[in-house]
Design a protein around this motif. Sequence first.
Motif: not given
Length: 182
Positions: A66, A126, A145, A148
């Motif tokens: 991420y 998202w 979220w 994203y």
Amino acid sequence: MSGTLAAAPARSGGNAFIRTVHAISTVCGWTAAAFTVIALFVTCHMIFVRAVLNQSTIWQTEAVIYLMIAATTVGLPYVQRLRGHVNVDLVPHMLPRRVRRVLAYVVLISTIAVMAVLAWYAFDVWHQAFDRNWKSSTVWAAPLWVPYLAMPVGFGLFILQLVADLVGLITGAEPPFGIEDH
């Protein structure tokens, strides 16, 4: 051929909008660098936990993925500001000044359009993750979220830098493709 082989960073020409966008893009660059350094430390932590403590890791691999996605997308405007994206300028160097300018407009407007589509779909993903409370299917179960969010923000800020480049081209602060006429 005229011009330099290495592109110079975008210039503002004294335009307040362009200077502001350049400042935002620079902050994006520092943020992307910070994400990369944090990912490095998390990777070192993961190696220590696995190799030295002989324990399994829960969140580290996912966090590094991420962070690197965020570094890539949030870093886009800074790389654009520095003209660091892949650039094949053989054709622009061979074109007359007016044709080069037209090509620069076509390239910038096309890039903005493509990035707008990507930003729209990134925002949609998202929003779905946020609205439906999606979580990763790992033990960590991170709310999706959060990672994203980097995609629509990064693409949106990249578009902002592209618009500043377009303004620079329109106002004459920046020559087409960074190639000065001699």
